[in-house]
Design an enzyme around this catalytic site. Sequence first.
Site, short mmCIF file in Angstrom:
data_model
loop_
_atom_site.label_atom_id
_atom_site.label_comp_id
_atom_site.label_asym_id
_atom_site.label_seq_id
_atom_site.Cartn_x
_atom_site.Cartn_y
_atom_site.Cartn_z
N GLY A 263 -48.45 4.44 -74.99
CA GLY A 263 -47.13 4.66 -75.08
C GLY A 263 -46.76 4.93 -76.31
O GLY A 263 -45.57 5.50 -76.64
N GLU A 297 -54.54 1.46 -74.17
CA GLU A 297 -54.53 2.53 -73.27
C GLU A 297 -53.99 3.62 -74.01
O GLU A 297 -53.13 4.27 -73.33
CB GLU A 297 -54.31 2.62 -71.92
CG GLU A 297 -54.84 1.17 -71.17
CD GLU A 297 -54.30 0.67 -70.04
OE1 GLU A 297 -53.17 1.50 -69.94
OE2 GLU A 297 -55.04 0.15 -69.42
N PRO A 298 -54.04 4.27 -75.02
CA PRO A 298 -53.27 5.22 -75.68
C PRO A 298 -53.91 6.64 -75.02
O PRO A 298 -55.09 6.83 -74.90
CB PRO A 298 -53.34 5.31 -77.14
CG PRO A 298 -54.87 4.76 -77.48
CD PRO A 298 -55.15 3.84 -75.97
N CYS A 368 -40.30 32.67 -61.87
CA CYS A 368 -39.06 32.71 -61.43
C CYS A 368 -38.15 31.53 -61.10
O CYS A 368 -37.54 31.30 -60.08
CB CYS A 368 -39.12 33.60 -59.93
SG CYS A 368 -40.27 35.12 -60.05
N GLU A 369 -37.90 30.99 -62.39
CA GLU A 369 -37.11 29.59 -62.26
C GLU A 369 -36.36 29.71 -63.70
O GLU A 369 -37.07 29.79 -64.73
CB GLU A 369 -37.65 28.30 -62.18
CG GLU A 369 -38.38 28.23 -60.87
CD GLU A 369 -38.58 26.85 -60.26
OE1 GLU A 369 -37.85 25.93 -60.78
OE2 GLU A 369 -39.41 26.85 -59.45
#
Length: 444
Positions: A263, A297-298, A368-369
């Site tokens: 995190g 847990e990076p 195409c967005e």
Amino acid sequence: MNASHDQPDTPDPTPDALLAARPHLARHALDGLLLEGVPLAAIARDLGTPTWVYGAGTIRARYRALAAALAAARLPAHVHFAVKANDRLAVLRLLGSAGAGADVVSGGELLRARAAGIPPARIVFSGVGKTAEELRLALSQGIAQINVESAEELAMLSVIAAGMGRVAPVALRVNPDVDAGTHAKISTGRARDKFGIPYAGAAALYAHAAGLPGIAPVGLALHIGSQIRSLAPFRAAYGRIAALVRDLRAAGQAVRLVDCGGGLGIPYRDEPVPSPEGLAAVIAEAFGGLDVGVLLEPGRWLVGPAGVLLAAVILVKRDGGSRFVVLDAAMNDLARPAIYDAWHGIVPVGAADLAAPLSPADVVGPVCESSDTFARDRLLPPLAPGALVAILEAGAYGSVMSSTYNARPLAAEALVEDGRWAPIRPRQELAAQWRDETVPNWLE
Ligand code: LLP
């Protein structure tokens, strides 16, 4: 500037300011932008674009800095890289040989970590929905720890492990009900998020686990979210978990370790983030006196800053007052701006472009967005067709989140170290996208 949920309302940093804060990137008067001493233009010439490029030296240095911060805080801590952030074998191999273990969330990630040479004793398995097949794989590989996220999963694992004649080392992932203050889509530690065991029921479930066949509870785990930019949520969450360790021990349970999750945030723009020393101090404050092993847990912090997405300008479209720089990279390659309104720095690569005057541009991909927009009103040089740009902080949650939307092939990838570089994954061949498809015979 980008209308993003968490960006300060100050002018965007210029390419110069972005480069000044990133020592692994440098400009050369002739060769243009260098990543760890290697001209990005040379890689683009050989591999084409779009191409992901990672700096091995940067990843190694960040791993060492984090390990040193934990050691300096006198924490018996071990770093398990969150494979989801970047699962390329070369990246896993280099982190594994530096000493890191792996945090995996699927059978695929487990086998990738093994293929990269990470030993099972350094692998932990997280995730809210592991299948029976994945649990069997984890048990047969003899990995270090399975982070169990629910009573239902615990029951399922007990049956499977007992049936295999194995004992699963289990950490219960607890939901501490703490808001990490990050983007809603990457917050995981609030009571209404799908993750972890409700705090109030965790002690009872731990005692229950201790009595189940095939289960050996070894500790607690938590992970409250990603790209967290202050220490306060970590402090709150770790404090709650430390209290739970004490309660469990008072009730006679053995608790050997705490998995503190990942995190830790990184600067994408110029936002302040906590240091690894700061995080280590908060972990030490919560768990230092408890005689527990600590796991971390990076993902993003280790690899995010080390990578760029190298792209070329297809054309520049001028519409009224606007300038649209259309790249050959798109949201199918780097999805973060489209999904999270994420801000990524964009810098020119060519030597002349690095010195040219700046004016605002929208930087977009060809998909195409409208969400296929990397940046709005960004100060950039003129950028003729063919000019190269590097999209920064693309080492984490970049290529791993790519898709083939619009039948676009997965981009090439390369690793740089000590002035040399090598391809680590070829650009996907177009026909590979449909090679395994079949058309039912009634359509023939
Ligand atoms: N451990 C667990 C159980 C996780 O779920 C995660 C990330 C990590 C560790 C690593 O977190 P990190 O240190 O990288 O923040 N795709 C999103 C990020 C999703 C993170 C999911 N879990 C993004 O691009 O921002």
